[in-house]
Enzyme design. Structure first.
Site, PDB file in Angstrom:
ATOM      1  N   LYS A   7       0.670  -1.185   0.088  1.00 17.54           N
ATOM      2  CA  LYS A   7      -0.041   0.089   0.078  1.00 17.54           C
ATOM      3  C   LYS A   7       0.848   1.287   0.049  1.00 17.54           C
ATOM      4  O   LYS A   7       2.011   1.126   0.486  1.00 17.54           O
ATOM      5  CB  LYS A   7      -1.033  -0.077   1.114  1.00 17.54           C
ATOM      6  CG  LYS A   7      -0.264   0.342   2.589  1.00 17.54           C
ATOM      7  CD  LYS A   7       0.096   1.556   3.098  1.00 17.54           C
ATOM      8  CE  LYS A   7       0.844   1.565   4.374  1.00 17.54           C
ATOM      9  NZ  LYS A   7       1.700   2.481   4.711  1.00 17.54           N
ATOM     10  N   PRO A  44       9.159  -4.290  -0.451  1.00 13.58           N
ATOM     11  CA  PRO A  44      10.138  -4.213   0.587  1.00 13.58           C
ATOM     12  C   PRO A  44       9.762  -4.097   1.971  1.00 13.58           C
ATOM     13  O   PRO A  44       8.580  -3.827   2.432  1.00 13.58           O
ATOM     14  CB  PRO A  44      10.427  -2.577   0.210  1.00 13.58           C
ATOM     15  CG  PRO A  44       9.799  -2.428  -1.336  1.00 13.58           C
ATOM     16  CD  PRO A  44       8.691  -3.432  -1.384  1.00 13.58           C
ATOM     17  N   ASP A  84      -2.629  -1.168   9.929  1.00 12.92           N
ATOM     18  CA  ASP A  84      -3.003  -1.256   8.367  1.00 12.92           C
ATOM     19  C   ASP A  84      -3.284  -2.586   7.955  1.00 12.92           C
ATOM     20  O   ASP A  84      -3.667  -2.820   6.706  1.00 12.92           O
ATOM     21  CB  ASP A  84      -1.515  -1.092   7.791  1.00 12.92           C
ATOM     22  CG  ASP A  84      -0.920   0.270   7.975  1.00 12.92           C
ATOM     23  OD1 ASP A  84      -1.574   1.126   8.254  1.00 12.92           O
ATOM     24  OD2 ASP A  84       0.538   0.238   7.810  1.00 12.92           O
TER      25      ASP A  84
HETATM   26  O1  C5P Z   1      -0.601  -0.770  14.533  1.00 18.00           O
HETATM   27  P1  C5P Z   1       0.595  -0.966  14.404  1.00 18.00           P
HETATM   28  O2  C5P Z   1       1.060  -2.187  15.387  1.00 18.00           O
HETATM   29  O3  C5P Z   1       1.135  -1.505  12.940  1.00 18.00           O
HETATM   30  O4  C5P Z   1       1.593   0.123  14.649  1.00 18.00           O
HETATM   31  C1  C5P Z   1       2.940   0.258  14.864  1.00 18.00           C
HETATM   32  C2  C5P Z   1       3.343   1.391  15.558  1.00 18.00           C
HETATM   33  O5  C5P Z   1       3.018   2.502  14.832  1.00 18.00           O
HETATM   34  C3  C5P Z   1       2.786   1.468  16.952  1.00 18.00           C
HETATM   35  O6  C5P Z   1       3.420   0.733  17.835  1.00 18.00           O
HETATM   36  C4  C5P Z   1       2.970   3.106  17.134  1.00 18.00           C
HETATM   37  O7  C5P Z   1       4.147   3.421  17.547  1.00 18.00           O
HETATM   38  C5  C5P Z   1       2.766   3.587  15.947  1.00 18.00           C
HETATM   39  N1  C5P Z   1       1.293   4.069  15.349  1.00 18.00           N
HETATM   40  C6  C5P Z   1       0.736   5.147  15.944  1.00 18.00           C
HETATM   41  N2  C5P Z   1      -0.452   5.416  15.781  1.00 18.00           N
HETATM   42  C7  C5P Z   1      -1.316   4.675  14.876  1.00 18.00           C
HETATM   43  C8  C5P Z   1      -0.637   3.677  13.988  1.00 18.00           C
HETATM   44  C9  C5P Z   1       0.659   3.307  14.522  1.00 18.00           C
HETATM   45  O8  C5P Z   1       1.489   5.795  16.693  1.00 18.00           O
HETATM   46  N3  C5P Z   1      -2.329   5.173  14.461  1.00 18.00           N
END
Ligand code: C5P
Length: 302
Positions: free
Chosen positions: A12, A97, A139
């Site tokens: 994406k 990637p 995501d």
């Molecule tokens: O949701 P996910 O585990 O993929 O997110 C990875 C990291 O990205 C989280 O630990 C956080 O630090 C950051 N994040 C965030 N706010 C979001 C999505 C992700 O701060 N809405």
């Protein structure tokens, strides 16, 4: 005979990424426009006596093959919902990637949900799979759905954006990735504790997508995280400028980066820019792609 299921899943790009202040949970409120593009990973699951992950493809060396991989967690969630042990050999063939801001890990997790459900005849509902996807990461739900969508809350609440248009992209990748939490943290530091603006996607962005107006979209693309990723990797600023000087309609960092995403007019412009980027010495690779494309899909057996 052992059964196997293969799921193909796209990468994406966040065409627009508005990031709000940090919440108590540590997450940020987002208002983002996702688009799935035709750079694909494949996940194959086969019956086995225990759970294992094997990595293949051009980025095989860059991913963990143990329980720290989101794919492992996805398989465990599906198995628990089916009331069985998670027993499968999972092969991840990586073309997306890694640690690049293109949601490769989330894409693989989404694909693993579908593949394991099919392997174990779970017949889980779309709502059940969506709930598991949300649990796995912000995501992951989009990677199940694909297409083009407005993402709010942490990015996991989706509203599809309808378009018949095809958008042409070039993605420039870099050898060293950026860790998403570190990029968010840098943004918080740059903004300071007073920052309180809620994120919003301008209506013009949605209009440009539904109308297939690449020229307008190129000018409107924005990524709030770019401020942070560029300070962590200053060469990104040169790479973005290089793209704009070489025919891109718009250039932004993809997600938390470091991949740079260039929107171009057509396939010819994509070829020209990819060639220029490849010989610029600024980037590792230049990859051409188009979107939107479908999300995770089971491939028919041939
Ligand atoms: O949701 P996910 O585990 O993929 O997110 C990875 C990291 O990205 C989280 O630990 C956080 O630090 C950051 N994040 C965030 N706010 C979001 C999505 C992700 O701060 N809405």
């Amino acid at each position: 005979m052992s059964k196997s299921v293969t799921v193909r899943v796209p990468a994406k790009v966040n065409v627009y990424l508005g990031v709000g202040p940090r919440e108590f949970s540590g997450y940020h409120q987002l208002a983002t426009v996702f688009q799935a593009v035709n750079i694909y990973d494949e996940i194959t699951v086969e019956s086995a006596d225990e759970l294992s992950i094997v990595a293949a493809g051009q980025y095989a060396q860059s991913i963990p093959c143990d329980e720290s991989n989101l794919v492992w967690k996805a398989a465990k969630l599906v198995a628990a919902a089916c009331g069985i042990e998670a027993q499968a050999r999972i092969t991840i063939t990586k073309s997306i990637p890694v640690a690049a801001g293109m949601a490769g890990g989330s894409a693989d997790a989404a694909a693993a949900l579908l593949a394991c459900d099919a392997l174990w005849n779970g017949r889980l509902s779309r709502d059940q799979l969506d709930a598991m996807a949300q649990q796995l990461g912000s995501d992951v739900p989009f990677m199940l759905h694909g297409g083009c969508a407005l993402g709010t809350n942490r990015g996991e609440v989706l509203a599809p954006i309808m378009t018949r248009a095809v958008f042409h992209w070039v993605f420039a990748t870099f050898k060293d990735g950026l860790a998403t939490p570190a990029v968010y943290e840098r943004l918080d530091n740059l903004r300071g504790p007073e920052f309180s603006q809620p994120p919003q996607v301008p209506d013009e962005v949605l209009f440009a997508i539904t109308q297939g107006d690449s020229k307008a979209l190129g000018k409107l693309m924005k990524n709030d995280l770019q401020l942070a990723s560029v300070t962590m990797k200053p060469i990104l600023s040169n790479a973005l400028e290089f793209g704009l000087d070489n025919g891109a309609l718009g250039a932004i960092v993809s997600g938390s980066g470091p991949t740079c995403a260039y929107l171009v007019k057509d396939e010819k412009a994509a070829i020209d820019l990819a060639v220029a980027l490849s010989s610029s010495g600024l980037v590792d690779k230049a990859i051409r792609a188009h979107g939107p494309v479908h999300g995770a899909r089971i491939l028919p057996h041939i």
